[in-house]
Design a protein around this motif. Structure first.
Motif, mmCIF file in Angstrom:
data_model
loop_
_atom_site.group_PDB
_atom_site.id
_atom_site.type_symbol
_atom_site.label_atom_id
_atom_site.label_comp_id
_atom_site.label_asym_id
_atom_site.label_seq_id
_atom_site.Cartn_x
_atom_site.Cartn_y
_atom_site.Cartn_z
ATOM 1 N N THR A 144 -6.181 46.683 33.777
ATOM 2 C CA THR A 144 -7.253 46.098 32.967
ATOM 3 C C THR A 144 -7.952 47.173 32.145
ATOM 4 O OG1 THR A 144 -7.594 44.448 34.721
ATOM 5 C CG2 THR A 144 -9.300 44.640 33.027
ATOM 6 N N ILE A 145 -8.241 48.317 32.765
ATOM 7 C CA ILE A 145 -8.871 49.430 32.040
ATOM 8 C C ILE A 145 -7.960 49.908 30.915
ATOM 9 C CG2 ILE A 145 -9.671 51.811 32.247
ATOM 10 C CD1 ILE A 145 -10.541 51.168 35.104
ATOM 11 N N ASP A 146 -6.666 50.017 31.207
ATOM 12 C CA ASP A 146 -5.723 50.473 30.191
ATOM 13 C C ASP A 146 -5.670 49.504 29.008
ATOM 14 O OD1 ASP A 146 -3.265 52.224 29.417
ATOM 15 O OD2 ASP A 146 -2.473 50.177 29.419
ATOM 16 N N ARG A 147 -5.684 48.220 29.282
ATOM 17 C CA ARG A 147 -5.640 47.231 28.197
ATOM 18 C C ARG A 147 -6.918 47.279 27.364
ATOM 19 N NH1 ARG A 147 -2.866 41.904 31.078
ATOM 20 N NH2 ARG A 147 -0.728 42.683 30.970
ATOM 21 N N TYR A 152 -9.831 49.124 22.400
ATOM 22 C CA TYR A 152 -11.078 49.751 21.940
ATOM 23 C C TYR A 152 -10.797 51.038 21.182
ATOM 24 C CZ TYR A 152 -16.010 51.007 22.027
ATOM 25 O OH TYR A 152 -17.297 51.320 21.666
ATOM 26 N N TYR A 153 -9.798 51.816 21.675
ATOM 27 C CA TYR A 153 -9.406 53.059 21.001
ATOM 28 C C TYR A 153 -7.979 52.910 20.474
ATOM 29 C CZ TYR A 153 -13.400 54.938 23.585
ATOM 30 O OH TYR A 153 -14.650 55.156 24.101
ATOM 31 N N ALA A 154 -7.785 51.932 19.617
ATOM 32 C CA ALA A 154 -6.437 51.592 19.159
ATOM 33 C C ALA A 154 -5.782 52.739 18.394
ATOM 34 C CB ALA A 154 -6.486 50.346 18.279
ATOM 35 N N LEU A 155 -6.556 53.500 17.621
ATOM 36 C CA LEU A 155 -5.977 54.546 16.782
ATOM 37 C C LEU A 155 -5.582 55.786 17.572
ATOM 38 C CD1 LEU A 155 -8.335 54.332 13.652
ATOM 39 C CD2 LEU A 155 -6.082 53.276 13.994
#
Length: 344
Positions: A144-147, A152-155
């Protein structure tokens, strides 16, 4: 004529007469001295000659076998495929490994309880089951944290920093799980004091309370993260709709709604499987009817049956690897399927 061994549920507090004498009630004992746990004293009823194993334990053993086989396939696919080394696949592999060990623990506990009848052996298997299911729950939190971070930090998500953070999460979750599993083995058990027993023998009431409270905190954190994920997904969908003048009925909007529904299914399944046993273990102890313990414990194990379906078999890359392992080819429908918001 040989004496018939009474049935003793392997996950519940054993009959003290069986523990002290190796089976059967001492000749000088009265019926009132050994009443059934949680029930008023009553005359002993000889068990049927063919009932030597608790049916609920057979259900748990069967569930453990299915869990082990299903998750072993996921572990094998991820282990043999070098392309599946991204942080997401490492966490899915951790979840599958934890569930695999949990399934093996259920099978071993059944075997040791009815063949070896050794307290030491059952302590080891209970410790394995506790550590494995704890690692499974913690792995779900890590996924869940990884997703959340991937959105949130897609770039900057695909960086060495993300990989290092993933390894740190794996070390922490397995370290915490092993610590919880070692508690009953290192002396935090109710072998010497039956009054401290919980609904699961030989775990103490305090031990189970710690596990239950930890689950509730973990579930609350997962719920908060999934709420944030839903907000991010819906915000992205709205931005794309504004840029491309999409209408509400477009395929992208439909797949976004499907992605949010998928998140609800993931969290709802986790809660439905574990919440009944968590709440029950907080309010009950060893004096409660065994039926309630098994009725809440068995559904909890089903979460490890469902996890590979939700997290592994739905993943496009893992699907390709499975097809390659099973038949040496990849169907065009799988190879050409694009990733959608429902895959979050």
């Amino acid at each position: 004529m040989s004496e018939v061994m009474p049935v003793t549920p392997s996950w519940l507090t054993p009959d003290p007469s069986w523990v002290s004498s190796g089976g059967g009630i001492p000749e000088n004992a009265t019926a009132d001295a050994y009443p059934p746990v949680g029930l008023p004293p009553q005359p002993p009823v000889p068990p049927p000659a063919d009932l030597l194993v608790n049916p609920w334990d057979i259900v748990l053993c069967t569930s453990g076998t299915l869990i082990a086989c299903e998750n072993a396939l996921v572990v094998l696919v991820i282990w043999q495929n070098p392309a599946l080394r991204a942080p997401m696949f490492l966490l899915i592999g951790s979840l599958a490994l934890a569930d695999l060990l949990a399934g093996l623990g259920l099978v071993l506990h059944f075997t040791f309880a009815y063949l070896l009848r050794s307290d030491s052996a059952q302590l080891l298997t209970v410790g394995l089951v506790v550590a494995s299911f704890s690692a499974s729950a913690f792995s779900l939190l890590a996924i869940t944290i990884d997703r959340y971070l991937s959105l949130y930090y897609a770039l900057t998500y695909n960086s060495e920093r993300t990989a290092a953070f993933t390894y740190a999460m794996l070390v922490l979750l397995w370290g915490a799980s092993l610590s919880l599993g070692l508690l009953p083995v290192t002396g935090v058990n109710c072998l010497s004091q039956e009054v401290t027993c919980s609904v699961v023998w030989p775990l103490t009431k305090n031990n189970v309370a710690v596990l239950s409270v930890s689950f509730l905190l973990l579930f609350g954190l997962m719920l908060q993260l999934y709420v944030q994920i839903c907000k991010i997904v819906m915000r992205h969908a709205h931005q794309i709709a504004v840029q491309h003048h999409f209408l509400a009925a477009t395929p992208h909007y439909v797949t976004t709604r499907k992605g949010v529904s998928t998140l609800a299914i993931i969290l709802g399944t986790f809660a439905a499987c574990w919440m009944p046993f968590t709440v029950y273990s907080l309010i009950a102890d060893y004096t409660y009817p065994p039926l309630y313990t098994y009725a809440t414990l068995v559904p909890a194990t089903y979460n490890s049956v469902i996890n590979p379906v939700i997290y592994a078999f739905r993943n496009q890359e893992i699907q390709k690897a499975l097809w390659l392992v099973c038949c040496g080819c990849i169907p065009a429908s799988v190879a050409q399927r694009a990733r959608t918001p429902s895959d979050v």
